[in-house]
Design an enzyme around this catalytic site. Structure first.
Site, PDB file in Angstrom:
ATOM      1  N   GLY A  96       5.211  -0.066  -1.064  1.00 12.25           N
ATOM      2  CA  GLY A  96       6.209  -0.169  -0.007  1.00 12.25           C
ATOM      3  C   GLY A  96       7.336  -1.127  -0.363  1.00 12.25           C
ATOM      4  O   GLY A  96       8.509  -0.854  -0.095  1.00 12.25           O
ATOM      5  N   THR A  97       7.007  -2.251  -0.976  1.00 16.13           N
ATOM      6  CA  THR A  97       8.017  -3.267  -1.279  1.00 16.13           C
ATOM      7  C   THR A  97       9.085  -2.718  -2.224  1.00 16.13           C
ATOM      8  O   THR A  97      10.285  -2.860  -1.980  1.00 16.13           O
ATOM      9  CB  THR A  97       7.340  -4.511  -1.908  1.00 16.13           C
ATOM     10  OG1 THR A  97       6.366  -4.995  -0.986  1.00 16.13           O
ATOM     11  CG2 THR A  97       8.341  -5.595  -2.223  1.00 16.13           C
ATOM     12  N   ASN A 109       4.187  -4.691  11.549  1.00 16.56           N
ATOM     13  CA  ASN A 109       2.873  -4.913  10.946  1.00 16.56           C
ATOM     14  C   ASN A 109       2.097  -6.055  11.599  1.00 16.56           C
ATOM     15  O   ASN A 109       0.898  -6.161  11.413  1.00 16.56           O
ATOM     16  CB  ASN A 109       3.026  -5.197   9.444  1.00 16.56           C
ATOM     17  CG  ASN A 109       4.072  -6.244   9.157  1.00 16.56           C
ATOM     18  OD1 ASN A 109       5.237  -6.084   9.510  1.00 16.56           O
ATOM     19  ND2 ASN A 109       3.662  -7.331   8.534  1.00 16.56           N
ATOM     20  N   GLN A 131       3.564   0.940   7.917  1.00 22.67           N
ATOM     21  CA  GLN A 131       2.403   0.853   8.818  1.00 22.67           C
ATOM     22  C   GLN A 131       2.114   2.151   9.574  1.00 22.67           C
ATOM     23  O   GLN A 131       1.044   2.277  10.171  1.00 22.67           O
ATOM     24  CB  GLN A 131       2.594  -0.295   9.821  1.00 22.67           C
ATOM     25  CG  GLN A 131       2.490  -1.681   9.184  1.00 22.67           C
ATOM     26  CD  GLN A 131       1.075  -2.026   8.689  1.00 22.67           C
ATOM     27  OE1 GLN A 131       0.083  -1.418   9.114  1.00 22.67           O
ATOM     28  NE2 GLN A 131       0.978  -2.987   7.793  1.00 22.67           N
ATOM     29  N   HIS A 149      -2.038   1.890  -0.039  1.00 26.36           N
ATOM     30  CA  HIS A 149      -3.230   1.102   0.308  1.00 26.36           C
ATOM     31  C   HIS A 149      -3.378   0.859   1.804  1.00 26.36           C
ATOM     32  O   HIS A 149      -4.389   0.313   2.245  1.00 26.36           O
ATOM     33  CB  HIS A 149      -3.240  -0.224  -0.471  1.00 26.36           C
ATOM     34  CG  HIS A 149      -2.186  -1.209  -0.093  1.00 26.36           C
ATOM     35  ND1 HIS A 149      -2.489  -2.432   0.442  1.00 26.36           N
ATOM     36  CD2 HIS A 149      -0.839  -1.170  -0.173  1.00 26.36           C
ATOM     37  CE1 HIS A 149      -1.367  -3.105   0.663  1.00 26.36           C
ATOM     38  NE2 HIS A 149      -0.351  -2.359   0.289  1.00 26.36           N
ATOM     39  N   THR A 175       6.790   4.770 -17.343  1.00 28.87           N
ATOM     40  CA  THR A 175       5.707   5.766 -17.301  1.00 28.87           C
ATOM     41  C   THR A 175       5.036   5.718 -15.940  1.00 28.87           C
ATOM     42  O   THR A 175       4.713   4.642 -15.428  1.00 28.87           O
ATOM     43  CB  THR A 175       4.694   5.475 -18.433  1.00 28.87           C
ATOM     44  OG1 THR A 175       5.404   5.532 -19.662  1.00 28.87           O
ATOM     45  CG2 THR A 175       3.555   6.483 -18.435  1.00 28.87           C
ATOM     46  N   CYS A 224       0.642 -10.169   3.666  1.00 29.83           N
ATOM     47  CA  CYS A 224       1.120  -9.433   2.487  1.00 29.83           C
ATOM     48  C   CYS A 224       1.701 -10.334   1.408  1.00 29.83           C
ATOM     49  O   CYS A 224       1.659 -10.002   0.237  1.00 29.83           O
ATOM     50  CB  CYS A 224       2.175  -8.416   2.895  1.00 29.83           C
ATOM     51  SG  CYS A 224       1.574  -7.293   4.145  1.00 29.83           S
TER      52      CYS A 224
HETATM   53  C1  LIG Z   1       5.698  -3.150   7.306  1.00 31.25           C
HETATM   54  C2  LIG Z   1       5.401  -3.400   5.852  1.00 31.25           C
HETATM   55  N1  LIG Z   1       6.364  -3.186   4.942  1.00 31.25           N
HETATM   56  C3  LIG Z   1       6.147  -3.369   3.639  1.00 31.25           C
HETATM   57  C4  LIG Z   1       4.912  -3.785   3.165  1.00 31.25           C
HETATM   58  C5  LIG Z   1       4.723  -3.938   1.695  1.00 31.25           C
HETATM   59  O1  LIG Z   1       4.038  -2.829   1.170  1.00 31.25           O
HETATM   60  P1  LIG Z   1       3.304  -2.894  -0.241  1.00 31.25           P
HETATM   61  O2  LIG Z   1       2.141  -3.824  -0.072  1.00 31.25           O
HETATM   62  O3  LIG Z   1       2.873  -1.472  -0.517  1.00 31.25           O
HETATM   63  O4  LIG Z   1       4.289  -3.375  -1.236  1.00 31.25           O
HETATM   64  C6  LIG Z   1       3.873  -4.047   4.090  1.00 31.25           C
HETATM   65  C7  LIG Z   1       2.553  -4.550   3.727  1.00 31.25           C
HETATM   66  O5  LIG Z   1       2.217  -5.010   2.739  1.00 31.25           O
HETATM   67  C8  LIG Z   1       4.130  -3.825   5.467  1.00 31.25           C
HETATM   68  O6  LIG Z   1       3.190  -4.027   6.383  1.00 31.25           O
END
Ligand SMILES: Cc1ncc(COP(=O)(O)O)c(C=O)c1O
Length: 380
Positions: A70-71, A150, A178, A200, A236, A329
């Site tokens: 997500g990040t 979240n 989320q 995840h 890759t 996170c």
């Molecule tokens: C709302 C939200 N955005 C972004 C993230 C980041 O996602 P990731 O852990 O897949 O990088 C999270 C949780 O980690 C999240 O709860």
């Protein structure tokens, strides 16, 4: 007993996801960019996964780009959305995940955009009149508002916000980390330009994710290198993760209503038990509102207590209960939650985010209520 109520931080992998991934660790190890048969069979698995994800989201495979989570997907959409479309003004809210907030703050620091933060009330609701005013005053803005928070679970109405952004020609990104795998996303009918996912959060592997970018809002790549992901992300591919996230999403969609009913039942039971035994309990944001919050999150505000001041998560952990005080996170350190601060939560009260999954049981909830009773000296 060990109890896991931190599913908004991450979830346990589904065995069927692991089974789907194993052949890509054992026999199918070719590089998907290689043109020989070892490479081709892996390439075909990636494209099959992309097709599956696109189908489930009612979008096109050309709109799906696999990322490390997500990040990275948030960073790509924001940084490259701003650059590609010559955007000079961004709008977000103070309760976004740091993957969005810190990225936009960095863009503002570097002078790429002016950043406006929308007001939120003490329930975490965003001021949409202010959004309209800002859009009117700043055509060609980027708007980033998450689908669901979240920490406190608040759900934003993406159709309404998206509709407004279209009226003013803004680029609309939504952090859907989320809600992916927990709610249906019908992208042909939802006015968003970019959404994101991390595998995840719905029983897939960590380090897997994807970015959706609407066909007519194409953006430049964030990571430069080879021509992978149709020139959108060099490097890759994480084949194992890609196979895993697609399988996890498929399983999530297979019985979403069933999982939702199971989890909502547990959340309701949890709320009622807490209210019965600890009448001074409160719920942060809209997390106790079944219409307006994630069914997977309950953010509990507990009455002031000397014994538990600053120690509640630790005390729960001593009893084998894993929960979170806010976003888990970014680091293992206990830092105050920017979301709870933004909604003016009383610092005298301890807050715990309990978050559930389809694997959560009633026994886990009942055990947690019993331990909270003990910690708060409740005998009945
Ligand atoms: C709302 C939200 N955005 C972004 C993230 C980041 O996602 P990731 O852990 O897949 O990088 C999270 C949780 O980690 C999240 O709860």
């Amino acid at each position: 007993m060990r109890v896991y109520l931190d599913n908004a931080a991450t979830t346990a992998m589904d065995d069927r996801v692991i089974e789907a991934m194993l052949p890509f660790m054992r026999q199918h190890y070719g590089n998907p960019s290689s043109v020989h048969s070892h490479g081709r069979e892996v390439r075909s698995a990636i494209e099959k996964a992309r097709k599956k994800v696109a189908e489930l989201l009612n979008s096109s495979p050309t709109e799906i780009f696999f990322t490390s989570g997500g990040t990275e997907a948030d960073n790509t959409a924001l940084v490259c959305g701003i650059e590609t479309h010559g955007i000079k003004h961004a709008i977000t809210s103070p309760i976004e995940h740091h993957a969005v907030l810190h990225t936009l703050e960095d863009c503002a620091k570097k002078g790429k955009v002016k950043l406006s933060l929308l007001d939120v009330n003490n329930k975490g609701e965003i001021n949409l009149d202010q959004l309209r005013e800002l859009l009117q005053a700043n055509p060609n803005s980027l708007v980033s508002l998450m689908h669901a928070n979240n920490e406190i679970g608040n759900i934003n109405d993406l159709a309404a916000i998206g509709g407004m952004t279209k009226e003013y020609g803004a680029f609309f990104h939504s952090d859907t980390v989320q809600t992916m795998g927990h709610f249906v996303h019908d992208l042909k009918n939802l006015p968003v330009d970019a959404i994101v996912s991390g595998g995840h959060k719905f029983h897939g592997p960590k380090g897997s994710g994807f970015l959706y970018v609407r066909k007519d809002k194409k953006i430049h790549p964030f990571i430069h290198g080879g021509a992978q992901e149709r020139n959108m992300r060099g490097g890759t591919e994480n084949v194992i993760g890609i196979v895993g996230i697609a399988k996890a999403l498929e399983l999530a969609y297979e019985d979403m209503a069933g999982h939702r009913a199971h989890i909502e039942g547990l959340k309701k039971h949890f709320i009622e038990s807490l209210q019965y035994h600890l009448p001074e309990v409160g719920f942060n944001g809209l997390s106790a509102d079944f219409e307006k919050s994630l069914y997977t999150v309950l953010n509990v505000s507990l009455p002031p207590s000397e014994e538990n001041r600053g120690m509640l998560l630790f005390n729960l952990d001593l009893h084998g209960i894993s929960a979170s005080g806010g976003s888990a996170c970014s680091s293992g350190a206990t830092v105050g939650s920017h979301v709870l601060r933004a909604i003016n939560h009383d610092p005298e009260r301890e807050s715990v985010r309990f978050s559930f999954s389809r694997f959560t049981t009633k026994e886990e909830i009942d055990y947690t209520v019993e331990k909270l009773k003990e910690l708060y000296g409740v005998t009945v």
